[in-house]
Design a protein around this motif. Structure first.
Motif, PDB file in Angstrom:
ATOM      1  N   MET A  67       0.798  -1.048  -0.177  1.00 28.81           N
ATOM      2  CA  MET A  67       0.162  -0.138   0.225  1.00 28.81           C
ATOM      3  C   MET A  67       0.769   1.133   0.012  1.00 28.81           C
ATOM      4  SD  MET A  67      -2.795   1.229   2.621  1.00 28.81           S
ATOM      5  CE  MET A  67      -4.189   0.192   2.049  1.00 28.81           C
ATOM      6  N   ARG A  68       0.703   2.171  -0.758  1.00 28.92           N
ATOM      7  CA  ARG A  68       1.235   3.470  -1.034  1.00 28.92           C
ATOM      8  C   ARG A  68       0.581   4.511   0.104  1.00 28.92           C
ATOM      9  NH1 ARG A  68       2.073   8.018  -4.144  1.00 28.92           N
ATOM     10  NH2 ARG A  68       4.168   8.249  -4.656  1.00 28.92           N
ATOM     11  N   SER A  69       1.383   5.193   0.315  1.00 33.21           N
ATOM     12  CA  SER A  69       1.042   6.408   1.110  1.00 33.21           C
ATOM     13  C   SER A  69       1.604   7.647   0.414  1.00 33.21           C
ATOM     14  CB  SER A  69       1.504   6.594   2.631  1.00 33.21           C
ATOM     15  OG  SER A  69       1.208   7.896   3.494  1.00 33.21           O
ATOM     16  N   ASP A  70       0.622   8.810   0.499  1.00 34.55           N
ATOM     17  CA  ASP A  70       0.808   9.997  -0.132  1.00 34.55           C
ATOM     18  C   ASP A  70       1.472  10.897   0.836  1.00 34.55           C
ATOM     19  OD1 ASP A  70       0.497   9.562  -2.686  1.00 34.55           O
ATOM     20  OD2 ASP A  70      -2.081   9.849  -2.560  1.00 34.55           O
ATOM     21  N   ALA A  71       1.646  10.545   2.116  1.00 33.28           N
ATOM     22  CA  ALA A  71       2.017  11.474   3.240  1.00 33.28           C
ATOM     23  C   ALA A  71       3.459  11.955   2.860  1.00 33.28           C
ATOM     24  CB  ALA A  71       2.125  10.728   4.485  1.00 33.28           C
ATOM     25  N   GLY A  72       4.260  10.819   2.607  1.00 39.00           N
ATOM     26  CA  GLY A  72       5.753  11.297   2.202  1.00 39.00           C
ATOM     27  C   GLY A  72       5.743  12.264   1.225  1.00 39.00           C
ATOM     28  N   ASP A  73       4.854  12.132  -0.113  1.00 41.12           N
ATOM     29  CA  ASP A  73       5.141  13.025  -1.107  1.00 41.12           C
ATOM     30  C   ASP A  73       4.464  14.513  -0.646  1.00 41.12           C
ATOM     31  OD1 ASP A  73       5.750  11.015  -2.708  1.00 41.12           O
ATOM     32  OD2 ASP A  73       3.975  10.652  -3.644  1.00 41.12           O
ATOM     33  N   GLU A  74       3.614  14.579   0.345  1.00 33.40           N
ATOM     34  CA  GLU A  74       2.972  15.634   0.834  1.00 33.40           C
ATOM     35  C   GLU A  74       3.975  16.332   1.809  1.00 33.40           C
ATOM     36  OE1 GLU A  74      -0.485  17.250   3.839  1.00 33.40           O
ATOM     37  OE2 GLU A  74      -0.839  15.353   2.667  1.00 33.40           O
ATOM     38  N   HIS A  75       4.828  15.742   2.493  1.00 34.20           N
ATOM     39  CA  HIS A  75       5.891  16.290   3.425  1.00 34.20           C
ATOM     40  C   HIS A  75       6.897  16.740   2.520  1.00 34.20           C
ATOM     41  CE1 HIS A  75       4.069  15.419   7.039  1.00 34.20           C
ATOM     42  NE2 HIS A  75       3.766  13.919   6.572  1.00 34.20           N
ATOM     43  N   ALA A  76       7.379  16.068   1.523  1.00 31.46           N
ATOM     44  CA  ALA A  76       8.573  16.510   0.696  1.00 31.46           C
ATOM     45  C   ALA A  76       8.102  17.824  -0.037  1.00 31.46           C
ATOM     46  CB  ALA A  76       8.626  15.385  -0.304  1.00 31.46           C
ATOM     47  N   GLU A  77       6.800  18.059  -0.618  1.00 32.98           N
ATOM     48  CA  GLU A  77       6.319  19.297  -1.204  1.00 32.98           C
ATOM     49  C   GLU A  77       6.373  20.240  -0.100  1.00 32.98           C
ATOM     50  OE1 GLU A  77       2.143  20.813  -3.261  1.00 32.98           O
ATOM     51  OE2 GLU A  77       2.905  18.686  -3.674  1.00 32.98           O
ATOM     52  N   GLN A  78       5.905  20.188   1.099  1.00 33.68           N
ATOM     53  CA  GLN A  78       5.730  21.158   2.168  1.00 33.68           C
ATOM     54  C   GLN A  78       7.288  21.521   2.378  1.00 33.68           C
ATOM     55  OE1 GLN A  78       3.683  19.258   5.290  1.00 33.68           O
ATOM     56  NE2 GLN A  78       1.620  19.592   4.448  1.00 33.68           N
ATOM     57  N   SER A  79       8.248  20.751   2.521  1.00 35.32           N
ATOM     58  CA  SER A  79       9.706  21.057   2.989  1.00 35.32           C
ATOM     59  C   SER A  79      10.145  21.696   1.775  1.00 35.32           C
ATOM     60  CB  SER A  79      10.420  19.656   2.861  1.00 35.32           C
ATOM     61  OG  SER A  79      11.829  19.848   3.501  1.00 35.32           O
ATOM     62  N   ALA A  80       9.835  21.360   0.442  1.00 34.98           N
ATOM     63  CA  ALA A  80      10.435  22.260  -0.733  1.00 34.98           C
ATOM     64  C   ALA A  80       9.613  23.586  -0.526  1.00 34.98           C
ATOM     65  CB  ALA A  80      10.144  21.486  -1.930  1.00 34.98           C
ATOM     66  N   HIS A  81       8.681  23.667  -0.386  1.00 36.14           N
ATOM     67  CA  HIS A  81       8.019  25.149  -0.177  1.00 36.14           C
ATOM     68  C   HIS A  81       8.650  26.028   1.016  1.00 36.14           C
ATOM     69  CE1 HIS A  81       4.992  28.096  -0.716  1.00 36.14           C
ATOM     70  NE2 HIS A  81       4.654  27.982   0.529  1.00 36.14           N
ATOM     71  N   ALA A  82       8.880  25.210   2.022  1.00 39.29           N
ATOM     72  CA  ALA A  82       9.488  26.053   3.310  1.00 39.29           C
ATOM     73  C   ALA A  82      10.765  26.563   2.943  1.00 39.29           C
ATOM     74  CB  ALA A  82       9.468  25.027   4.430  1.00 39.29           C
ATOM     75  N   VAL A  83      11.717  25.661   2.134  1.00 36.60           N
ATOM     76  CA  VAL A  83      12.975  26.062   1.568  1.00 36.60           C
ATOM     77  C   VAL A  83      12.946  27.152   0.744  1.00 36.60           C
ATOM     78  CG1 VAL A  83      15.145  25.366   0.499  1.00 36.60           C
ATOM     79  CG2 VAL A  83      14.015  23.792   2.165  1.00 36.60           C
ATOM     80  N   GLU A  84      12.142  27.051  -0.517  1.00 34.66           N
ATOM     81  CA  GLU A  84      11.696  28.334  -1.064  1.00 34.66           C
ATOM     82  C   GLU A  84      11.583  29.451  -0.374  1.00 34.66           C
ATOM     83  OE1 GLU A  84       9.197  27.070  -4.239  1.00 34.66           O
ATOM     84  OE2 GLU A  84      10.411  25.379  -4.692  1.00 34.66           O
ATOM     85  N   GLY A  85      10.579  29.486   0.420  1.00 37.26           N
ATOM     86  CA  GLY A  85      10.244  30.624   1.273  1.00 37.26           C
ATOM     87  C   GLY A  85      11.194  31.092   2.046  1.00 37.26           C
ATOM     88  N   TRP A  86      12.029  30.310   2.772  1.00 32.26           N
ATOM     89  CA  TRP A  86      13.267  30.690   3.643  1.00 32.26           C
ATOM     90  C   TRP A  86      14.143  31.576   2.600  1.00 32.26           C
ATOM     91  CZ3 TRP A  86      18.267  31.284   4.421  1.00 32.26           C
ATOM     92  CH2 TRP A  86      18.806  31.555   5.490  1.00 32.26           C
ATOM     93  N   LEU A  87      14.511  30.990   1.433  1.00 31.39           N
ATOM     94  CA  LEU A  87      15.407  31.433   0.335  1.00 31.39           C
ATOM     95  C   LEU A  87      15.061  33.146  -0.005  1.00 31.39           C
ATOM     96  CD1 LEU A  87      16.787  28.323  -1.240  1.00 31.39           C
ATOM     97  CD2 LEU A  87      18.102  29.886   0.274  1.00 31.39           C
ATOM     98  N   GLY A  88      13.573  32.889  -0.510  1.00 28.66           N
ATOM     99  CA  GLY A  88      13.093  33.959  -0.607  1.00 28.66           C
ATOM    100  C   GLY A  88      13.046  35.254   0.286  1.00 28.66           C
ATOM    101  N   ASP A  89      12.697  35.002   1.506  1.00 35.16           N
ATOM    102  CA  ASP A  89      12.644  35.999   2.678  1.00 35.16           C
ATOM    103  C   ASP A  89      14.066  36.298   3.184  1.00 35.16           C
ATOM    104  OD1 ASP A  89      10.037  35.616   2.681  1.00 35.16           O
ATOM    105  OD2 ASP A  89       9.779  34.442   4.390  1.00 35.16           O
ATOM    106  N   HIS A  90      14.947  35.640   2.775  1.00 32.87           N
ATOM    107  CA  HIS A  90      16.445  35.796   3.326  1.00 32.87           C
ATOM    108  C   HIS A  90      17.590  35.784   2.254  1.00 32.87           C
ATOM    109  CE1 HIS A  90      14.633  35.468   7.055  1.00 32.87           C
ATOM    110  NE2 HIS A  90      13.909  34.223   6.783  1.00 32.87           N
ATOM    111  N   ALA A  91      17.120  36.452   1.124  1.00 33.62           N
ATOM    112  CA  ALA A  91      17.835  36.129  -0.058  1.00 33.62           C
ATOM    113  C   ALA A  91      18.944  37.235   0.157  1.00 33.62           C
ATOM    114  CB  ALA A  91      17.147  37.071  -1.301  1.00 33.62           C
ATOM    115  N   ASP A  92      18.934  38.345   1.236  1.00 28.71           N
ATOM    116  CA  ASP A  92      20.173  39.342   1.363  1.00 28.71           C
ATOM    117  C   ASP A  92      21.199  38.509   2.310  1.00 28.71           C
ATOM    118  OD1 ASP A  92      18.356  39.147   3.419  1.00 28.71           O
ATOM    119  OD2 ASP A  92      18.767  41.193   3.955  1.00 28.71           O
ATOM    120  N   ALA A  93      20.757  37.439   2.961  1.00 28.08           N
ATOM    121  CA  ALA A  93      21.855  36.715   3.689  1.00 28.08           C
ATOM    122  C   ALA A  93      23.054  36.338   2.749  1.00 28.08           C
ATOM    123  CB  ALA A  93      21.393  35.693   4.499  1.00 28.08           C
ATOM    124  N   ALA A  94      24.255  36.667   3.285  1.00 28.72           N
ATOM    125  CA  ALA A  94      25.324  36.084   2.549  1.00 28.72           C
ATOM    126  C   ALA A  94      25.379  34.520   2.411  1.00 28.72           C
ATOM    127  CB  ALA A  94      26.706  36.531   3.376  1.00 28.72           C
TER     128      ALA A  94
END
Length: 80
Positions: A1-28
């Motif tokens: 049986m396959r669970s989509d929970a892993g895919d959902e968490h990976a997508e949420q993680s990728a979104h969080a990383v993109e958000g962090w980089l967007g918010d802190h683009a001025d960080a060295a």
């Protein structure tokens, strides 16, 4: 049986990383990295040393970076 929970968490993680980089683009940004994840307000990622050793990094919202490795790998990673 396959669970989509892993895919959902990976997508949420990728979104969080993109958000962090967007918010802190001025960080060295000192090194390319891979396997990024946001924990709290800290961006964590791995950077490969020339010998292939993965070096863990933390990037804080105030621009500080913490590197977790021995001196030899730290020097090699930043001597490019």
């Amino acid at each position: 049986m396959r669970s989509d929970a892993g895919d959902e968490h990976a997508e949420q993680s990728a979104h969080a990383v993109e958000g962090w980089l967007g918010d802190h683009a001025d960080a060295a940004w000192s090194a390319p990295g891979h396997d990024h994840v946001v924990v709290g307000d800290v961006l964590m990622y791995l950077h490969d040393a020339p010998d292939g050793t993965a070096i863990p990094h933390e990037r804080h919202t105030d621009g500080r970076e913490q590197v977790y490795t021995d001196l030899a790998h730290a020097e090699a990673a930043y001597r490019r």
